[in-house]
Design an enzyme around this catalytic site. Structure first.
Site, PDB file in Angstrom:
ATOM      1  CB  THR A   1      -4.686  -3.372   8.323  1.00 30.18           C
ATOM      2  OG1 THR A   1      -4.748  -2.637   9.539  1.00 30.18           O
ATOM      3  CG2 THR A   1      -3.267  -3.350   7.791  1.00 30.18           C
TER       4      THR A   1
ATOM      5  CG  ASP B   1       0.500   3.366   6.932  1.00 29.80           C
ATOM      6  OD1 ASP B   1      -0.497   2.720   6.510  1.00 29.80           O
ATOM      7  OD2 ASP B   1       1.599   2.843   7.177  1.00 29.80           O
TER       8      ASP B   1
ATOM      9  NE  ARG C   1       6.054  -4.544   5.215  1.00 25.54           N
ATOM     10  CZ  ARG C   1       5.051  -3.954   5.846  1.00 25.54           C
ATOM     11  NH1 ARG C   1       4.586  -4.451   6.976  1.00 25.54           N
ATOM     12  NH2 ARG C   1       4.488  -2.874   5.352  1.00 25.54           N
TER      13      ARG C   1
ATOM     14  CE  LYS D   1      -2.299  -1.455   3.752  1.00 26.26           C
ATOM     15  NZ  LYS D   1      -1.858  -2.854   3.897  1.00 26.26           N
ATOM     16  CB  THR D   2       3.702   2.304   2.183  1.00 26.60           C
ATOM     17  OG1 THR D   2       2.893   2.112   3.342  1.00 26.60           O
ATOM     18  CG2 THR D   2       4.579   3.520   2.376  1.00 26.60           C
TER      19      THR D   2
END
Ligand code: ADE
Length: 340
Positions: free
Chosen positions: A161, A112, A221, A67-68
Site C-alpha cells: 500500500t 504482501d 472488498r 492485489k492478493t
C-alpha cells in the site's frame, strides 16, 4: 458509540471463509483493472510459451482493490503453487532463506506488505530475484565465507500500500512490471456485487445492488462486506435486498451516502475544526483521532482524496469545499489560497 464499520477494509474474521468463496477463479471472472489484466495476460502468455516463469511483479495501491486476488489468479493461470507470506512475517534472514530454499520450480512466492520487509533482509532478496541464487554467510569474523546456493526458477509477486517506502533498488528489480491498482467505477462495483449476491444466493433487487455500489468506497472488498451486512439485515426482515434494506442496514452501521465511515467523518471534522481546515500533517491528524498515522494515510486518505474531500499540498492535508459541505460547515473565505 463503537464504530464497527470504521474499517471495512479489515473485514471481520468470521467472513474470511466467505471472502474465499467470492474470490474470482479466472481473469474472465475478475471485473475491472482492464489495463493491468491485459498486460498480465501478455506477460503470462509469453512466459508460458517460453516455459519460463514470468519475471517478478509488484502490485501497489490502497487496500481491498484486489492485489492478493491477482496474485492467486496468476498462480492459477501458470498452474504453479502460490507460497504466501508477508513483510512483517519475515523477521530474520533465515526466515527468507528457508522460504526461498523450499521453493519448487515454477512456484510463485507472494510477499504482501513488502514495504515492511527489513532492509537487511532486502539484500538477500536482490541476488535471489536477479540471478536466482541464495547468498548464505557461514561463520563469523575473518573466517566468514559466503555460499551461493542456486534456487529453482520462481516468480516473486509482491504487494504494497506504500510504494514510496520501497527502496529504489528493490523497486527496479520487478522487471515483470510495477502495476498500480485503481479505484473501481460504480458500474464495475455493481457488477461485482451482482456476482457476489448470486454466489451467496441472495435475492437482491437492482436498486439494492446500486445502493451498495454507491457506498462501497470504489473498493471490491468493501462492496462484499456491505453486501453481507445488508444481506443479514434483509434476511431478518424477511425481505429481498432492496434499496430500502440497504439504506436501513448501512444507516445502522453509520456508513453514509458517500460510503464514509464514522472515522472518515471524524477525520474531516478534526481537519476543519481543530486544524482550521489545514494544512496539517498526517502525524497531527493521527494524534487528534487516536489512530495510527499509517492507517490514516493508507486506508482513509486515498478514498477521501479520490472523492475530492481533501487535497494534499506540500504543507499538508487541506479540507476542500466539498468536505465542509459534507459535514455541514461553511467554507472559510481563504480556502482557495490554502489549496494552492
Ligand atoms: N472480488 C473482489 N475483487 C473482484 C474483482 N475485481 N472482480 C470480481 N470479483 C471480485
Amino acid at each position: 458509540m463503537s464504530s464497527s464499520a470504521d474499517t471495512p477494509s479489515s473485514t471481520p474474521r468470521n467472513d474470511t471463509f466467505l471472502d474465499q468463496t467470492l474470490r474470482p477463479e479466472s481473469f474472465d471472472d475478475y471485473i475491472g483493472q482492464e489495463s493491468i489484466k491485459n498486460n498480465l495476460k501478455i506477460l503470462i502468455g509469453a512466459a508460458k510459451e517460453r516455459q519460463n516463469p514470468p519475471e517478478h511483479i509488484l502490485f501497489y495501491g490502497p487496500p481491498g482493490l484486489g492485489k492478493t486476488t491477482l496474485a492467486h489468479l496468476i498462480a492459477k493461470e501458470l498452474g504453479g503453487n502460490l507460497r504466501a507470506t508477508s513483510g512483517p512475517a519475515i523477521e530474520r534472514v533465515g526466515d527468507l532463506a528457508a522460504l526461498l530454499s523450499n521453493l519448487s520450480p515454477g512456484d510463485i512466492l507472494f510477499i504482501d506488505e513488502i514495504h515492511r520487509l527489513p532492509r537487511t533482509i532486502e539484500e538477500v532478496l536482490y541476488p535471489a530475484m536477479e540471478s536466482g541464487v541464495l547468498n548464505i554467510i557461514i561463520g563469523k569474523g575473518p573466517s566468514a565465507r559466503t555460499l551461493d546456493l542456486p534456487l529453482p526458477p520462481f516468480t516473486l509477486i509482491a504487494a504494497t500500500t506504500r510504494v514510496a517506502d520501497l527502496s529504489a533498488p528493490l523497486r527496479s528489480r520487478f522487471s515483470g512490471g510495477v502495476y498500480r491498482l485503481e479505484f473501481y467505477s460504480e458500474d464495475n462495483i455493481a457488477d461485482i456485487v451482482r456476482r457476489s449476491a448470486q454466489i451467496l444466493g441472495v435475492d437482491a433487487e437492482e436498486s439494492g445492488i446500486r445502493e451498495i455500489a454507491k457506498r462501497a468506497r470504489s473498493t471490491p472488498r468493501t462492496a462484499n462486506y456491505l453486501l453481507k451486512r445488508a444481506r443479514d439485515y434483509a434476511q431478518l426482515k424477511r425481505a429481498p435486498l432492496s434499496k430500502q434494506m440497504v439504506d436501513e442496514s448501512l444507516g445502522m452501521l453509520e456508513i453514509d451516502e458517500l460510503g464514509l465511515t464514522p472515522l472518515d467523518r471524524k477525520l474531516l471534522l478534526a481537519l476543519i475544526e481543530r486544524f482550521n481546515g489545514g494544512p496539517v500533517g498526517v502525524g497531527a491528524l493521527g494524534a487528534a483521532l487516536s489512530e495510527e498515522p499509517s492507517t490514516i494515510a493508507e486506508v482513509h486518505e486515498p478514498f477521501l482524496l479520490q472523492l475530492g474531500l481533501i487535497e494534499r499540498t506540500p504543507r499538508g492535508r487541506v479540507a476542500t469545499e466539498a468536505a465542509y459541505k459534507h459535514v455541514g460547515k461553511t467554507p472559510p473565505a481563504d480556502l482557495q489560497e490554502k489549496l494552492m
